[in-house]
Motif scaffolding. Sequence first.
Motif, PDB file in Angstrom:
ATOM      1  N   TYR A   1      16.603  -7.087   9.089  1.00 39.78           N
ATOM      2  CA  TYR A   1      15.210  -6.758   9.345  1.00 39.78           C
ATOM      3  C   TYR A   1      14.441  -6.710   8.029  1.00 39.78           C
ATOM      4  N   GLY A   2      13.247  -7.291   8.036  1.00 41.43           N
ATOM      5  CA  GLY A   2      12.341  -7.182   6.905  1.00 41.43           C
ATOM      6  C   GLY A   2      11.111  -6.405   7.325  1.00 41.43           C
ATOM      7  N   LEU A   3      10.736  -5.402   6.531  1.00 35.48           N
ATOM      8  CA  LEU A   3       9.566  -4.580   6.823  1.00 35.48           C
ATOM      9  C   LEU A   3       8.530  -4.780   5.727  1.00 35.48           C
ATOM     10  N   ALA A   4       7.257  -4.818   6.103  1.00 29.52           N
ATOM     11  CA  ALA A   4       6.212  -5.041   5.103  1.00 29.52           C
ATOM     12  C   ALA A   4       4.971  -4.217   5.412  1.00 29.52           C
ATOM     13  N   THR A   5       4.316  -3.751   4.343  1.00 29.44           N
ATOM     14  CA  THR A   5       3.050  -3.029   4.471  1.00 29.44           C
ATOM     15  C   THR A   5       2.045  -3.594   3.479  1.00 29.44           C
ATOM     16  N   SER A   6       0.782  -3.648   3.888  1.00 29.61           N
ATOM     17  CA  SER A   6      -0.305  -4.027   2.982  1.00 29.61           C
ATOM     18  C   SER A   6      -1.588  -3.429   3.544  1.00 29.61           C
ATOM     19  N   GLY A   7      -2.314  -2.713   2.713  1.00 26.83           N
ATOM     20  CA  GLY A   7      -3.515  -2.076   3.230  1.00 26.83           C
ATOM     21  C   GLY A   7      -4.371  -1.489   2.132  1.00 26.83           C
ATOM     22  N   ILE A   8      -5.444  -0.840   2.542  1.00 26.91           N
ATOM     23  CA  ILE A   8      -6.370  -0.186   1.631  1.00 26.91           C
ATOM     24  C   ILE A   8      -6.191   1.313   1.815  1.00 26.91           C
ATOM     25  N   ALA A   9      -5.349   1.901   0.963  1.00 25.57           N
ATOM     26  CA  ALA A   9      -4.992   3.308   1.126  1.00 25.57           C
ATOM     27  C   ALA A   9      -6.141   4.238   0.750  1.00 25.57           C
ATOM     28  N   GLY A  10      -7.012   3.795  -0.163  1.00 25.31           N
ATOM     29  CA  GLY A  10      -8.150   4.621  -0.545  1.00 25.31           C
ATOM     30  C   GLY A  10      -7.906   5.387  -1.833  1.00 25.31           C
TER      31      GLY A  10
ATOM     32  N   THR B   1      -7.635   0.667   6.467  1.00 26.09           N
ATOM     33  CA  THR B   1      -7.168  -0.547   7.145  1.00 26.09           C
ATOM     34  C   THR B   1      -5.800  -0.924   6.591  1.00 26.09           C
ATOM     35  N   VAL B   2      -4.818  -0.966   7.450  1.00 27.83           N
ATOM     36  CA  VAL B   2      -3.440  -1.259   7.032  1.00 27.83           C
ATOM     37  C   VAL B   2      -2.803  -2.219   8.029  1.00 27.83           C
ATOM     38  N   TRP B   3      -2.083  -3.193   7.490  1.00 24.33           N
ATOM     39  CA  TRP B   3      -1.283  -4.083   8.329  1.00 24.33           C
ATOM     40  C   TRP B   3       0.198  -3.815   8.065  1.00 24.33           C
ATOM     41  N   ILE B   4       0.973  -3.761   9.142  1.00 19.14           N
ATOM     42  CA  ILE B   4       2.419  -3.588   9.017  1.00 19.14           C
ATOM     43  C   ILE B   4       3.106  -4.715   9.777  1.00 19.14           C
ATOM     44  N   ALA B   5       4.319  -5.049   9.350  1.00 17.00           N
ATOM     45  CA  ALA B   5       5.040  -6.154   9.999  1.00 17.00           C
ATOM     46  C   ALA B   5       6.538  -5.910   9.965  1.00 17.00           C
TER      47      ALA B   5
ATOM     48  N   CYS C   1       0.803  -1.228   0.000  1.00 22.26           N
ATOM     49  CA  CYS C   1       0.000   0.000   0.000  1.00 22.26           C
ATOM     50  C   CYS C   1       0.834   1.275   0.000  1.00 22.26           C
ATOM     51  N   THR C   2       2.083   1.221   0.451  1.00 24.13           N
ATOM     52  CA  THR C   2       2.907   2.439   0.488  1.00 24.13           C
ATOM     53  C   THR C   2       3.688   2.675  -0.796  1.00 24.13           C
ATOM     54  N   GLY C   3       3.701   1.721  -1.696  1.00 25.62           N
ATOM     55  CA  GLY C   3       4.222   1.944  -3.037  1.00 25.62           C
ATOM     56  C   GLY C   3       5.638   2.477  -3.134  1.00 25.62           C
ATOM     57  N   GLY C   4       6.514   2.097  -2.237  1.00 27.72           N
ATOM     58  CA  GLY C   4       7.900   2.554  -2.290  1.00 27.72           C
ATOM     59  C   GLY C   4       8.183   3.787  -1.456  1.00 27.72           C
ATOM     60  N   TYR C   5       7.158   4.315  -0.799  1.00 33.33           N
ATOM     61  CA  TYR C   5       7.334   5.533   0.011  1.00 33.33           C
ATOM     62  C   TYR C   5       8.321   5.307   1.150  1.00 33.33           C
ATOM     63  N   MET C   6       8.251   4.131   1.759  1.00 35.95           N
ATOM     64  CA  MET C   6       9.149   3.832   2.874  1.00 35.95           C
ATOM     65  C   MET C   6      10.596   3.711   2.403  1.00 35.95           C
TER      66      MET C   6
ATOM     67  N   GLY D   1      -6.563 -12.969   2.390  1.00 39.73           N
ATOM     68  CA  GLY D   1      -6.531 -11.748   1.603  1.00 39.73           C
ATOM     69  C   GLY D   1      -5.194 -11.030   1.709  1.00 39.73           C
ATOM     70  N   ALA D   2      -4.972 -10.102   0.800  1.00 45.42           N
ATOM     71  CA  ALA D   2      -3.702  -9.375   0.788  1.00 45.42           C
ATOM     72  C   ALA D   2      -3.557  -8.482   2.011  1.00 45.42           C
ATOM     73  N   VAL D   3      -4.681  -7.900   2.445  1.00 40.63           N
ATOM     74  CA  VAL D   3      -4.645  -7.016   3.618  1.00 40.63           C
ATOM     75  C   VAL D   3      -4.979  -7.845   4.845  1.00 40.63           C
ATOM     76  N   SER D   4      -3.953  -8.456   5.389  1.00 41.97           N
ATOM     77  CA  SER D   4      -4.157  -9.326   6.547  1.00 41.97           C
ATOM     78  C   SER D   4      -2.854  -9.471   7.315  1.00 41.97           C
ATOM     79  N   GLU D   5      -2.994  -9.872   8.562  1.00 47.64           N
ATOM     80  CA  GLU D   5      -1.831 -10.105   9.412  1.00 47.64           C
ATOM     81  C   GLU D   5      -0.970 -11.227   8.851  1.00 47.64           C
TER      82      GLU D   5
END
Length: 419
Positions: free
Chosen positions: A351-360, A372-376, A283-288, A329-333
């Motif tokens: 460290y591995g960082l991940a984001t998946s969510g419904i940015a709108g 709704t966004v999940w981060i890990a 969901c962050t599309g490379g922003y991080m 689903g893609a947006v899940s823990e």
Amino acid sequence: MKEIFAEVITIGDEILYGQTLDTNTYWIGQQLNLIGVKIIQKTSIGDTREHILLALAEAEQRADIILITGGLGPTKDDITKKTLAVYFDSPISVNELALKDVEDFFASRGRAMNNLNRMQAELPDKCQIIHNSVGTAPGMWFEKGGKVFVSMPGVPHEMKKMMIEQVLPRFSKVFPLPVIYHKMIKTAGIGESWLSEKIEDWEDNLPPHIRLAYLPDLGQVKLRLTAVGNNRAQLEKDVAAQVQTLLPQVGEYVYGYGDDTLEGTIGNLLLERKKTVATAESCTGGYMAHAITSVPGSSRYFQGGVIPYHNDLKIKVLGVQETTLQQHGAVSEQTVNEMANQVRKLFNADYGLATSGIAGPDGGTDEKPVGTVWIALADGEQTLTHQLSLTKDRTLNIQLTNVGLLNMLRKALMKPLEV
């Protein structure tokens, strides 16, 4: 010591129409603050004589220093100079010093002057010239009843040079200026109201010469301590003592001071601990990845990242299990858990960082609404996950997700080093 107050008046129809962004008042405010002058009002008005005269009269009633920018060009729509002549009841005539400045300016560039250029050397007799070393419009300094009026060009680089080289130094000769010292404390991971509640007793017991301001930002809150006095060294000592009293209460949320950034702090921690990081952003599309790599030297700890927007890429590039996506689903823990672990392995990172969510602004459902966004975060030993319930705004959601996950990494990195 009496406080010195200033007002900034920006003149120009283009500012009111939204055709030109007024960056001058922002910069002027910073500079005045450094010398102990407090801005009490900023006013923007168009190129209308009646409005300019009214703004000047009102500013004179409440401020010691009135700074005016804009309207000093050579064309007919630039009326500031003539209006100031009316306000100060002053005739206008050719100022020989100003004329020489204009002549030298054109001669140095091998250009010919015209009548409009010469007219810029015509100034109200009651003003003192402020030399413009990078342009053709001179500034003007007026004094009236213990008040100072300064008129400068609206062109930012011309105004800034005048302020730094001539205007600011003169203020200290006219006014007894106090010393103002600021200390910015930057926090993340706690909201403004919760932070305020935590430090209420500390805030109530601040000494009279130190004030606290809350400055909320995206997923962050900045605490600005402002101390006013006559001795800078003593003010710095007093503020440092208050910071030390504060830290035991909120130290876990403090990531830096002054100009520190969250990504810069994380970079320093990664270098200190000799750790690396990789990102998998849906969901962050490379922003991080952009935020992390905006820090000079980030190549020493940033291994790389992927943007697996489509589920096929989550499976084929990262190795997320197809059954995970089908069942949760893609947006899940479960999905971000696998994304974080897989990207860590893919790039051989600590460290591995991940984001998946419904940015709108669309794409939401009753079960998973927009925002709704999940981060890990995965470190090879454990995987931390967290659900964010954000806004309806796409850009804001991307930025808030970035702060949330970067702060999760900061907290992981803050664990004591093994001896």
